[in-house]
Design a protein around this motif. Structure first.
Motif, PDB file in Angstrom:
ATOM      1  N   ALA A  42       0.831  -1.212   0.000  1.00 30.13           N
ATOM      2  CA  ALA A  42       0.000   0.000   0.000  1.00 30.13           C
ATOM      3  C   ALA A  42       0.864   1.260   0.000  1.00 30.13           C
ATOM      4  O   ALA A  42       0.553   2.236  -0.695  1.00 30.13           O
ATOM      5  CB  ALA A  42      -0.946  -0.003   1.199  1.00 30.13           C
ATOM      6  N   PHE A  45       2.040   1.687  -3.412  1.00 30.26           N
ATOM      7  CA  PHE A  45       0.970   1.946  -4.379  1.00 30.26           C
ATOM      8  C   PHE A  45       0.426   3.365  -4.249  1.00 30.26           C
ATOM      9  O   PHE A  45      -0.037   3.946  -5.242  1.00 30.26           O
ATOM     10  CB  PHE A  45      -0.165   0.923  -4.222  1.00 30.26           C
ATOM     11  N   GLY A 146      -5.421  -1.123  -8.765  1.00 28.93           N
ATOM     12  CA  GLY A 146      -6.290  -0.593  -7.703  1.00 28.93           C
ATOM     13  C   GLY A 146      -7.605  -1.355  -7.642  1.00 28.93           C
ATOM     14  O   GLY A 146      -8.099  -1.693  -6.562  1.00 28.93           O
ATOM     15  N   CYS A 149      -7.022  -4.791  -6.064  1.00 25.36           N
ATOM     16  CA  CYS A 149      -6.913  -4.690  -4.590  1.00 25.36           C
ATOM     17  C   CYS A 149      -8.321  -4.634  -4.008  1.00 25.36           C
ATOM     18  O   CYS A 149      -8.667  -5.367  -3.071  1.00 25.36           O
ATOM     19  CB  CYS A 149      -6.183  -3.410  -4.165  1.00 25.36           C
ATOM     20  N   GLY A 150      -9.128  -3.734  -4.593  1.00 25.46           N
ATOM     21  CA  GLY A 150     -10.487  -3.544  -4.100  1.00 25.46           C
ATOM     22  C   GLY A 150     -11.325  -4.807  -4.241  1.00 25.46           C
ATOM     23  O   GLY A 150     -12.180  -5.091  -3.406  1.00 25.46           O
ATOM     24  N   HIS A 153     -10.705  -6.714  -1.182  1.00 32.75           N
ATOM     25  CA  HIS A 153     -11.113  -5.998   0.032  1.00 32.75           C
ATOM     26  C   HIS A 153     -12.629  -5.890   0.156  1.00 32.75           C
ATOM     27  O   HIS A 153     -13.162  -5.982   1.252  1.00 32.75           O
ATOM     28  CB  HIS A 153     -10.455  -4.607   0.065  1.00 32.75           C
TER      29      HIS A 153
HETATM   30  C1  ASC Z   1      -4.456   1.429  -1.802  1.00 32.55           C
HETATM   31  C2  ASC Z   1      -4.735   0.651  -0.667  1.00 32.55           C
HETATM   32  C3  ASC Z   1      -5.657  -0.262  -0.999  1.00 32.55           C
HETATM   33  C4  ASC Z   1      -6.014  -0.121  -2.419  1.00 32.55           C
HETATM   34  C5  ASC Z   1      -7.476   0.034  -2.627  1.00 32.55           C
HETATM   35  C6  ASC Z   1      -7.763   0.203  -4.090  1.00 32.55           C
HETATM   36  O1  ASC Z   1      -3.636   2.319  -1.875  1.00 32.55           O
HETATM   37  O2  ASC Z   1      -4.182   0.773   0.526  1.00 32.55           O
HETATM   38  O3  ASC Z   1      -6.157  -1.160  -0.227  1.00 32.55           O
HETATM   39  O4  ASC Z   1      -5.261   1.005  -2.862  1.00 32.55           O
HETATM   40  O5  ASC Z   1      -7.949   1.148  -1.945  1.00 32.55           O
HETATM   41  O6  ASC Z   1      -9.052  -0.224  -4.368  1.00 32.55           O
END
Ligand code: ASC
Length: 159
Positions: A42, A45, A146, A149-150, A153
């Protein structure tokens, strides 16, 4: 090869082998391991996402360095640290083991693995773009990462 060298080699190989027995990791160690890896991803990123969204001035060298670091860090395969029993804080553990993980990681394992696989692709895509020269391709690859990642999550991490 000298005997001492052979012994040293054997010892280091078995030390590595034992750290690779992830399934036997203590849940609290596994929680800390995956959070540490994700945290460093993170941090790398953040500037990439900001540059891709025009919230920070374009700096190709920084983008490339961060993208290649993300590739190297993701290569640690943090998904291995989702070991059984690491779905909740561990009472009495010597280290803090708060976790936001949702039990669906295990109860919907195929779906979770598919989401992790999309992360593999997105990280590879970012690194490939970073090795090229096309700024637009780099920004597009950042957006795709991104999203991936989402993707995990949203369904597998508590809000
Ligand atoms: C970031 C971060 C995440 C991802 C997410 C993107 O920088 O910490 O967990 O991007 O937010 O969807």
């Amino acid at each position: 090869m000298k005997t001492a060298t052979k012994v040293a080699l054997a010892l280091s190989v078995s030390a590595c082998a034992s750290t690779l027995a992830y399934a036997q990791m203590k849940p609290e160690d596994a929680i800390r391991a995956r959070q540490s890896v994700m945290r460093v991803i993170a941090l790398n990123f953040g500037p990439i996402a900001q540059m891709a969204q025009g919230k920070m001035p374009w700096n190709k060298d920084m983008f490339v360095a961060n993208a290649l670091r993300i590739e190297a860090i993701w290569a640690m395969q943090p998904t291995r640290f989702f070991v059984p029993g690491s779905d909740h804080p561990v009472a009495g553990a010597k280290i803090a083991s708060f976790t936001d993980v949702r039990p669906e990681v295990w109860s919907q394992a195929d779906k979770w693995k598919a989401a992790a696989g999309r992360m593999d692709e997105a990280v590879a895509g970012l690194a490939k773009a970073a090795r090229g020269a096309d700024e637009a391709a780099m920004k597009a690859a950042a957006g795709a990462l991104g999203k991936s990642c989402g993707g995990c999550h949203d369904d597998f991490r508590k809000k």
